[in-house]
Design a protein around this motif. Sequence first.
Motif, PDB file in Angstrom:
ATOM      1  N   SER A 175       4.233   0.647   2.085  1.00  0.00           N
ATOM      2  CA  SER A 175       4.175  -0.328   3.156  1.00  0.00           C
ATOM      3  C   SER A 175       3.877  -1.695   2.575  1.00  0.00           C
ATOM      4  N   CYS A 176       4.377  -2.718   3.243  1.00  0.00           N
ATOM      5  CA  CYS A 176       4.095  -4.098   2.861  1.00  0.00           C
ATOM      6  C   CYS A 176       3.740  -4.858   4.124  1.00  0.00           C
ATOM      7  N   ALA A 177       2.503  -5.318   4.178  1.00  0.00           N
ATOM      8  CA  ALA A 177       2.025  -6.076   5.326  1.00  0.00           C
ATOM      9  C   ALA A 177       2.111  -7.558   5.010  1.00  0.00           C
ATOM     10  N   ALA A 178       2.723  -8.302   5.921  1.00  0.00           N
ATOM     11  CA  ALA A 178       2.922  -9.736   5.720  1.00  0.00           C
ATOM     12  C   ALA A 178       2.093 -10.524   6.715  1.00  0.00           C
ATOM     13  N   SER A 179       1.548 -11.615   6.265  1.00  0.00           N
ATOM     14  CA  SER A 179       0.816 -12.514   7.159  1.00  0.00           C
ATOM     15  C   SER A 179       1.163 -13.941   6.776  1.00  0.00           C
ATOM     16  N   GLY A 180       0.951 -14.832   7.716  1.00  0.00           N
ATOM     17  CA  GLY A 180       1.251 -16.227   7.430  1.00  0.00           C
ATOM     18  C   GLY A 180       2.479 -16.687   8.188  1.00  0.00           C
ATOM     19  N   ARG A 181       3.393 -17.337   7.484  1.00  0.00           N
ATOM     20  CA  ARG A 181       4.569 -17.898   8.117  1.00  0.00           C
ATOM     21  C   ARG A 181       5.496 -16.800   8.623  1.00  0.00           C
ATOM     22  N   THR A 182       6.484 -17.195   9.406  1.00  0.00           N
ATOM     23  CA  THR A 182       7.303 -16.249  10.139  1.00  0.00           C
ATOM     24  C   THR A 182       7.996 -15.258   9.202  1.00  0.00           C
ATOM     25  N   PHE A 183       7.612 -14.023   9.357  1.00  0.00           N
ATOM     26  CA  PHE A 183       8.132 -12.922   8.552  1.00  0.00           C
ATOM     27  C   PHE A 183       9.631 -12.772   8.730  1.00  0.00           C
ATOM     28  N   SER A 194       0.858  -1.187   0.000  1.00  0.00           N
ATOM     29  CA  SER A 194       0.000   0.000   0.000  1.00  0.00           C
ATOM     30  C   SER A 194       0.890   1.231   0.000  1.00  0.00           C
ATOM     31  N   GLY A 195       0.270   2.382  -0.258  1.00  0.00           N
ATOM     32  CA  GLY A 195       1.001   3.646  -0.168  1.00  0.00           C
ATOM     33  C   GLY A 195       1.398   4.265  -1.486  1.00  0.00           C
ATOM     34  N   GLY A 196       1.128   3.584  -2.593  1.00  0.00           N
ATOM     35  CA  GLY A 196       1.451   4.169  -3.884  1.00  0.00           C
ATOM     36  C   GLY A 196       0.535   5.334  -4.211  1.00  0.00           C
ATOM     37  N   GLY A 197       0.856   6.022  -5.298  1.00  0.00           N
ATOM     38  CA  GLY A 197       0.023   7.144  -5.706  1.00  0.00           C
ATOM     39  C   GLY A 197       0.725   8.017  -6.710  1.00  0.00           C
ATOM     40  N   MET A 215       5.903  -5.966   9.139  1.00  0.00           N
ATOM     41  CA  MET A 215       5.767  -4.888   8.161  1.00  0.00           C
ATOM     42  C   MET A 215       7.122  -4.558   7.548  1.00  0.00           C
ATOM     43  N   GLU A 216       7.077  -4.159   6.297  1.00  0.00           N
ATOM     44  CA  GLU A 216       8.242  -3.661   5.579  1.00  0.00           C
ATOM     45  C   GLU A 216       7.844  -2.327   4.973  1.00  0.00           C
ATOM     46  N   TYR A 217       8.815  -1.404   4.911  1.00  0.00           N
ATOM     47  CA  TYR A 217       8.521  -0.071   4.407  1.00  0.00           C
ATOM     48  C   TYR A 217       9.578   0.364   3.397  1.00  0.00           C
TER      49      TYR A 217
END
Length: 121
Positions: free
Chosen positions: A21-29, A7-10, A78-80
């Motif tokens: 921003s990059c939101a991660a879910s699931g296995r260990t980030f 997210s965060g583009g424009g 999260m990654e930014y």
Amino acid sequence: QVQLVESGGGLVQAGGSLRLSCAASGRTFSNYTMGWFRQAPGNEREFVAAFSKSVFSTYYRDSVKGRFLISRDNAKNMEYLQMNSLKPEDTAVYYCAAMRKVGTDWKYDYWGQGTQVTVSS
């Protein structure tokens, strides 16, 4: 399985800033080196920046050094990518990726869907 959502583009004028921003879910980030890549129309996907999983080292392509800053928050999964002094040539779809080193090769295990960044002159 890891799910990545950017997210965060424009649209921004040259010289402006955006924070992806990059939101991660699931296995260990924290098991993965996290990277940002981009792809402009007619071009191949290219590496932009990466943040290693172990020694907390960061890497950048030459054209963004001094302008972009990659960071990660393992507690929040999260990654930014803070992008400053944006140029029209930074226009692309930006993707985050979960990567791991296998021998001398990188394996790109997971990709996000991408977020569009457009820089007007």
